[in-house]
Write a protein that holds these residues in place. Structure first.
Motif, PDB file in Angstrom:
ATOM      1  N   LEU A  25       0.824  -1.206   0.000  1.00 23.01           N
ATOM      2  CA  LEU A  25       0.000   0.000   0.000  1.00 23.01           C
ATOM      3  C   LEU A  25       0.860   1.258   0.000  1.00 23.01           C
ATOM      4  O   LEU A  25       0.493   2.277  -0.594  1.00 23.01           O
ATOM      5  CB  LEU A  25      -0.933  -0.004   1.219  1.00 23.01           C
ATOM      6  CG  LEU A  25      -2.089   0.990   1.239  1.00 23.01           C
ATOM      7  CD1 LEU A  25      -2.948   0.869  -0.016  1.00 23.01           C
ATOM      8  CD2 LEU A  25      -2.947   0.793   2.478  1.00 23.01           C
ATOM      9  N   ALA A  26       2.033   1.180   0.640  1.00 23.96           N
ATOM     10  CA  ALA A  26       2.913   2.350   0.739  1.00 23.96           C
ATOM     11  C   ALA A  26       3.483   2.765  -0.606  1.00 23.96           C
ATOM     12  O   ALA A  26       3.710   3.956  -0.856  1.00 23.96           O
ATOM     13  CB  ALA A  26       4.058   2.057   1.709  1.00 23.96           C
ATOM     14  N   ARG A  27       3.714   1.800  -1.496  1.00 18.15           N
ATOM     15  CA  ARG A  27       4.382   2.109  -2.770  1.00 18.15           C
ATOM     16  C   ARG A  27       3.637   3.147  -3.587  1.00 18.15           C
ATOM     17  O   ARG A  27       4.247   3.990  -4.244  1.00 18.15           O
ATOM     18  CB  ARG A  27       4.548   0.824  -3.592  1.00 18.15           C
ATOM     19  CG  ARG A  27       5.641  -0.083  -3.096  1.00 18.15           C
ATOM     20  CD  ARG A  27       5.881  -1.251  -4.028  1.00 18.15           C
ATOM     21  NE  ARG A  27       4.675  -2.049  -4.251  1.00 18.15           N
ATOM     22  CZ  ARG A  27       4.618  -3.116  -5.045  1.00 18.15           C
ATOM     23  NH1 ARG A  27       5.692  -3.497  -5.719  1.00 18.15           N
ATOM     24  NH2 ARG A  27       3.489  -3.793  -5.186  1.00 18.15           N
ATOM     25  N   GLU A  28       2.303   3.099  -3.559  1.00 15.32           N
ATOM     26  CA  GLU A  28       1.520   4.036  -4.376  1.00 15.32           C
ATOM     27  C   GLU A  28       0.725   5.007  -3.506  1.00 15.32           C
ATOM     28  O   GLU A  28      -0.217   5.640  -3.981  1.00 15.32           O
ATOM     29  CB  GLU A  28       0.571   3.243  -5.287  1.00 15.32           C
ATOM     30  CG  GLU A  28       1.297   2.318  -6.252  1.00 15.32           C
ATOM     31  CD  GLU A  28       0.337   1.570  -7.153  1.00 15.32           C
ATOM     32  OE1 GLU A  28      -0.885   1.754  -6.999  1.00 15.32           O
ATOM     33  OE2 GLU A  28       0.808   0.802  -8.011  1.00 15.32           O
ATOM     34  N   TRP A  29       1.130   5.127  -2.274  1.00 16.44           N
ATOM     35  CA  TRP A  29       0.392   5.957  -1.318  1.00 16.44           C
ATOM     36  C   TRP A  29       0.521   7.439  -1.658  1.00 16.44           C
ATOM     37  O   TRP A  29       1.603   7.923  -2.001  1.00 16.44           O
ATOM     38  CB  TRP A  29       0.918   5.689   0.077  1.00 16.44           C
ATOM     39  CG  TRP A  29       0.166   6.387   1.176  1.00 16.44           C
ATOM     40  CD1 TRP A  29       0.516   7.552   1.785  1.00 16.44           C
ATOM     41  CD2 TRP A  29      -1.053   5.965   1.780  1.00 16.44           C
ATOM     42  NE1 TRP A  29      -0.409   7.883   2.744  1.00 16.44           N
ATOM     43  CE2 TRP A  29      -1.380   6.924   2.759  1.00 16.44           C
ATOM     44  CE3 TRP A  29      -1.894   4.879   1.596  1.00 16.44           C
ATOM     45  CZ2 TRP A  29      -2.524   6.818   3.540  1.00 16.44           C
ATOM     46  CZ3 TRP A  29      -3.026   4.761   2.383  1.00 16.44           C
ATOM     47  CH2 TRP A  29      -3.330   5.733   3.347  1.00 16.44           C
ATOM     48  N   LYS A  30      -0.583   8.153  -1.533  1.00 18.05           N
ATOM     49  CA  LYS A  30      -0.573   9.606  -1.676  1.00 18.05           C
ATOM     50  C   LYS A  30      -0.751  10.230  -0.289  1.00 18.05           C
ATOM     51  O   LYS A  30      -1.583   9.771   0.496  1.00 18.05           O
ATOM     52  CB  LYS A  30      -1.697  10.070  -2.605  1.00 18.05           C
ATOM     53  CG  LYS A  30      -1.464   9.688  -4.059  1.00 18.05           C
ATOM     54  CD  LYS A  30      -2.506  10.328  -4.971  1.00 18.05           C
ATOM     55  CE  LYS A  30      -2.223   9.992  -6.422  1.00 18.05           C
ATOM     56  NZ  LYS A  30      -3.221  10.616  -7.343  1.00 18.05           N
ATOM     57  N   THR A  31       0.032  11.248  -0.008  1.00 15.38           N
ATOM     58  CA  THR A  31       0.008  11.874   1.313  1.00 15.38           C
ATOM     59  C   THR A  31      -1.404  12.288   1.694  1.00 15.38           C
ATOM     60  O   THR A  31      -2.137  12.871   0.887  1.00 15.38           O
ATOM     61  CB  THR A  31       0.934  13.101   1.339  1.00 15.38           C
ATOM     62  OG1 THR A  31       2.267  12.660   1.060  1.00 15.38           O
ATOM     63  CG2 THR A  31       0.908  13.784   2.695  1.00 15.38           C
ATOM     64  N   VAL A  32      -1.773  11.991   2.934  1.00 16.34           N
ATOM     65  CA  VAL A  32      -3.119  12.309   3.410  1.00 16.34           C
ATOM     66  C   VAL A  32      -3.307  13.821   3.481  1.00 16.34           C
ATOM     67  O   VAL A  32      -2.341  14.588   3.543  1.00 16.34           O
ATOM     68  CB  VAL A  32      -3.384  11.673   4.788  1.00 16.34           C
ATOM     69  CG1 VAL A  32      -3.455  10.167   4.664  1.00 16.34           C
ATOM     70  CG2 VAL A  32      -2.330  12.082   5.803  1.00 16.34           C
ATOM     71  N   PRO A  33      -4.553  14.294   3.471  1.00 12.28           N
ATOM     72  CA  PRO A  33      -4.812  15.743   3.493  1.00 12.28           C
ATOM     73  C   PRO A  33      -4.297  16.407   4.766  1.00 12.28           C
ATOM     74  O   PRO A  33      -3.967  15.745   5.757  1.00 12.28           O
ATOM     75  CB  PRO A  33      -6.350  15.821   3.426  1.00 12.28           C
ATOM     76  CG  PRO A  33      -6.784  14.506   2.870  1.00 12.28           C
ATOM     77  CD  PRO A  33      -5.793  13.510   3.334  1.00 12.28           C
ATOM     78  N   GLU A  34      -4.268  17.726   4.734  1.00 17.54           N
ATOM     79  CA  GLU A  34      -3.792  18.517   5.868  1.00 17.54           C
ATOM     80  C   GLU A  34      -4.594  18.207   7.125  1.00 17.54           C
ATOM     81  O   GLU A  34      -5.795  17.932   7.071  1.00 17.54           O
ATOM     82  CB  GLU A  34      -3.910  20.010   5.530  1.00 17.54           C
ATOM     83  CG  GLU A  34      -3.347  20.932   6.602  1.00 17.54           C
ATOM     84  CD  GLU A  34      -3.489  22.400   6.244  1.00 17.54           C
ATOM     85  OE1 GLU A  34      -3.119  23.268   7.065  1.00 17.54           O
ATOM     86  OE2 GLU A  34      -3.971  22.681   5.119  1.00 17.54           O
ATOM     87  N   ARG A  35      -3.922  18.286   8.242  1.00 15.61           N
ATOM     88  CA  ARG A  35      -4.530  17.966   9.538  1.00 15.61           C
ATOM     89  C   ARG A  35      -4.990  19.243  10.234  1.00 15.61           C
ATOM     90  O   ARG A  35      -4.311  20.260  10.217  1.00 15.61           O
ATOM     91  CB  ARG A  35      -3.487  17.251  10.397  1.00 15.61           C
ATOM     92  CG  ARG A  35      -3.953  16.705  11.727  1.00 15.61           C
ATOM     93  CD  ARG A  35      -2.814  15.860  12.292  1.00 15.61           C
ATOM     94  NE  ARG A  35      -3.193  15.125  13.476  1.00 15.61           N
ATOM     95  CZ  ARG A  35      -2.782  15.423  14.699  1.00 15.61           C
ATOM     96  NH1 ARG A  35      -1.994  16.471  14.888  1.00 15.61           N
ATOM     97  NH2 ARG A  35      -3.133  14.684  15.732  1.00 15.61           N
ATOM     98  N   PHE A  36      -6.169  19.152  10.871  1.00 16.33           N
ATOM     99  CA  PHE A  36      -6.716  20.290  11.599  1.00 16.33           C
ATOM    100  C   PHE A  36      -7.094  19.865  13.016  1.00 16.33           C
ATOM    101  O   PHE A  36      -7.293  18.683  13.293  1.00 16.33           O
ATOM    102  CB  PHE A  36      -7.936  20.865  10.869  1.00 16.33           C
ATOM    103  CG  PHE A  36      -7.614  21.441   9.527  1.00 16.33           C
ATOM    104  CD1 PHE A  36      -7.209  22.762   9.406  1.00 16.33           C
ATOM    105  CD2 PHE A  36      -7.699  20.653   8.372  1.00 16.33           C
ATOM    106  CE1 PHE A  36      -6.888  23.300   8.167  1.00 16.33           C
ATOM    107  CE2 PHE A  36      -7.392  21.185   7.132  1.00 16.33           C
ATOM    108  CZ  PHE A  36      -6.977  22.509   7.027  1.00 16.33           C
ATOM    109  N   HIS A  37      -7.216  20.843  13.898  1.00 13.99           N
ATOM    110  CA  HIS A  37      -7.526  20.595  15.304  1.00 13.99           C
ATOM    111  C   HIS A  37      -8.710  21.468  15.706  1.00 13.99           C
ATOM    112  O   HIS A  37      -8.702  22.669  15.482  1.00 13.99           O
ATOM    113  CB  HIS A  37      -6.324  20.929  16.192  1.00 13.99           C
ATOM    114  CG  HIS A  37      -4.999  20.535  15.601  1.00 13.99           C
ATOM    115  ND1 HIS A  37      -4.519  19.246  15.653  1.00 13.99           N
ATOM    116  CD2 HIS A  37      -4.063  21.257  14.928  1.00 13.99           C
ATOM    117  CE1 HIS A  37      -3.351  19.199  15.045  1.00 13.99           C
ATOM    118  NE2 HIS A  37      -3.056  20.408  14.591  1.00 13.99           N
ATOM    119  N   CYS A  38      -9.690  20.852  16.310  1.00 16.56           N
ATOM    120  CA  CYS A  38     -10.884  21.585  16.741  1.00 16.56           C
ATOM    121  C   CYS A  38     -11.167  21.292  18.208  1.00 16.56           C
ATOM    122  O   CYS A  38     -11.264  20.122  18.599  1.00 16.56           O
ATOM    123  CB  CYS A  38     -12.088  21.173  15.888  1.00 16.56           C
ATOM    124  SG  CYS A  38     -13.672  21.823  16.481  1.00 16.56           S
TER     125      CYS A  38
END
Length: 641
Positions: free
Chosen positions: A457-470
């Motif tokens: 799964l890592a080989r074609e992984w795309k970076t996850v979206p930006e992280r936010f805190h609420c």
């Protein structure tokens, strides 16, 4: 509080809520001869000269903050119960010094230092066939197939090449013939003796073998007829010696965690606060700052990977009372034994992300973890969650070789999606599914790490979206708690809808709680998400008799709601377990949600779903965990449309 972060940033908010300075009120403080000194200006040489003038051994520039130096003694200090006020005052009055902070000493304990048997190991024979956690064929009464699935990753050509793992421990026998070739001297340091040579201090009982054993699990060389094979046998291993001293200080921990973050990729820690079932403790301010800097700036901004052993306190303890294992910035790893059951020393908590392996529960002499030992020796006796954390670090090294662009959060997502139930089971804690179909267990997290699945799964992984805190909501009123009934509180949230920090898909959830009780160990705290997932934030700890300190803004953390929609009503239940009647007061519950605004894996789930749909025409889909992952991904996809 030292002003190392800018006010108003999300990082400052996290540090403010995560700051851990709790110690038992009746414990005596220990003072050290280590000082954090901030200079108005000056080089390392100037600081060294200043340290000598004031009777210190030398000074070392710290990588976090500006103008900060660690002034350390000439020799290993002895325990003291009184502050060195005279030395403190002399330093503070020096015109070159801006501020001085004496370092308190506190305890940190190696995890899993226990003997399994007294069998003599034949040093001339390779131990690879006895490393059942790598390839389990049923050795030592184990369950065939219950392993880390490293063979699949190795067959794909991934062996950890180009990745450096640091073992933060009591040193490494870097002269060991099974470690020397993979030893990274440049990235190593001894913070106990303040020199570049983290060789373990000799003791008759080989107590300082801990780090060497952990190092062999990660990076022992393959095919050299010595001991066994590391999980990532072509990775580089660095030694950070920091445990072997009378006490720990915030400077030493922070310095270790922040050592060479552009060279070291993964930090493995098999230690923490005492696993006695009555300690509530975690990182102090400098260490928190160092961790925050690591995940934000380490590895060129992709983030340092911190792997932590969840603890060896067994059913008497709860790893959510350990501020290192329960941190969002660490990957907390529990252990399973070779037949799929939990080890008797395993702690349970909602912050554990996944599991690897330790030893067998039966007294089979070959059921321990086979690895390197001091002075060129090999051992079959390594065990505990100490053994589990380095195995995880090795698996993560394989994933980083497959995709060096993975961020610290990417690795956590990969851990959640590819870890599997396999044959793990426990009599008390059953497997459950969260609101998006991900299967989890209060002991094992999302299951045992699968090196082959993670690498694929890592080989074609795309970076996850930006992280936010609420900050989703807070209950600040005083509420009484009595035995025989439960306090039930509710926070309804729109998770900052309409604001820049809106959170739609969950990663970590923190319940910051202030509560006091007539007996802290009898407290039981549960939290239920709007999608119906119940997390056990705190279990009963029968050895914890505290009636004074309680929990003060303690950030209880859960990973069990990963991927869920956090909008709606969150429920908190607080009560007592135990025979004697107890009472208490809850003063605060603040709900902090961390996650993304857009759904992760959208492109990935389309490819995976189409591929699996095509495969299903030829053969059945994979077993239980694969189905759970597919359901969770399809759910995330449907919710994003």
């Amino acid at each position: 509080m030292l002003g190392f972060c800018r006010a108003g940033t999300a990082l400052a908010l996290i540090l403010l809520n995560a700051l851990v300075l709790i110690a038992a009120a009746d414990e005596e403080l220990i003072f050290s001869d280590h000082f954090l000194v901030q200079l108005h200006e000056g080089t390392t040489e100037d600081a060294h000269q200043l340290a000598l003038e004031h009777g210190f051994g030398s000074a070392r520039k710290l990588p976090f903050g500006e103008g900060l130096f660690h002034f350390y003694p000439r020799e290993i200090p002895k325990t003291r119960r009184k502050r060195s006020l005279q030395q403190h005052r002399r330093l503070a009055k020096d015109h070159r010094v801006k501020s001085v902070f004496p370092q308190e000493g506190f305890g940190r304990q190696k995890r899993g230092y226990r003997e399994i048997s007294n069998i003599d190991v034949n040093m001339s024979d390779p131990l690879f066939t006895k490393q059942w956690y790598l390839i389990n064929t049923g050795q030592a009464d184990g369950t065939p197939g219950l392993d880390l699935n490293v063979a699949e990753a190795w067959n794909m050509g991934f062996t950890g090449k180009g990745v450096t793992i640091a073992i933060m421990d009591d040193g490494i026998d870097y002269l060991h013939p099974d470690l020397a070739f993979n030893y990274n001297a440049e990235a190593s340091f001894d913070f106990s003796s303040n020199d570049p040579y983290p060789y373990p201090r000799y003791t008759d009982d080989w107590f300082n073998s801990h780090g060497t054993r952990c190092a062999g699990e990660v990076s022992a060389v393959s095919n050299n007829n010595i001991c066994g094979v590391g999980v990532a046998y072509n990775s580089k291993v660095a030694g950070i010696r920091m445990l072997d001293q009378p006490f720990m200080t915030d400077i030493i921990e922070a310095s270790s965690i922040s050592h060479m973050p552009q060279v070291i990729d993964i930090y493995s820690a098999s230690w923490g606060p005492t696993d006695d079932g009555k300690t509530v403790d975690g990182p102090r301010e400098l260490t928190l700052q160092a961790m925050a800097d690591g995940v934000n700036k380490g590895r060129g901004g992709k983030g340092s990977i911190y792997v932590w052993a969840s603890g060896d306190g067994g059913s008497y303890d709860d790893c959510n009372c350990d501020g290192y294992a329960s941190s969002m910035w660490t990957i907390s790893i529990n252990s399973a034994i070779n037949d799929g059951r939990t080890a008797l020393y395993d702690e349970s908590c909602s912050s554990t992300l996944a599991s690897t392996f330790s030893n067998g529960r039966k007294r089979n002499p070959e059921a321990g973890v086979a690895t390197t030992d001091l002075y060129g020796n090999c051992t079959l006796r390594h065990s505990g969650t100490s053994a589990a954390a380095p195995e995880a670090a090795g698996v993560f090294a394989l994933a980083l070789e497959a995709n060096p662009n993975l961020t610290w959060r990417d690795l956590q997502h990969l851990t959640v999606l590819t870890s599997k139930r396999n044959k793990l089971h426990d009599e008390v804690h059953q497997w459950r599914r969260n609101g998006v179909g991900l299967e989890f267990n209060h002991l094992f997290g999302y299951g045992v790490l699968d090196a082959g699945g993670m690498v694929k799964l890592a080989r074609e992984w795309k970076t996850v979206p930006e992280r936010f805190h609420c900050v989703a909501g807070s209950v600040q009123e005083i509420h009484k708690i009595q035995s025989g009934s439960k306090l039930v509180l509710s926070v309804t949230t729109d998770v900052c809808q309409g604001k820049d920090n809106f959170v739609r898909y969950l990663e970590h959830v923190q319940a910051v709680i202030t509560v006091n009780a007539s007996r802290r160990g009898d407290l039981n705290i549960n939290m239920t998400s709007p999608m119906g997932t119940k997390s056990i934030l705190l279990s009963r700890r029968p050895r914890d008799d505290d009636a004074k300190v309680g929990f003060d803004k303690w950030p209880f953390m859960t990973t069990h709601t990963w991927g869920e929609d956090p909008r709606g009503a969150w429920l908190l239940e607080v009560g007592f377990q135990g025979e004697a009647p107890q009472s208490g007061v809850l003063k605060e519950w603040t709900l902090m949600l961390h996650g993304t605004q857009s759904a992760p894996y959208i492109d990935q789930v389309v490819r995976d779903y189409q591929s699996k749909l095509a495969m299903s025409k030829k053969e059945e889909l994979e077993e239980e965990l694969d189905e759970a992952v597919e359901r969770s991904l399809k759910s995330l996809l449907s919710k994003s449309n």
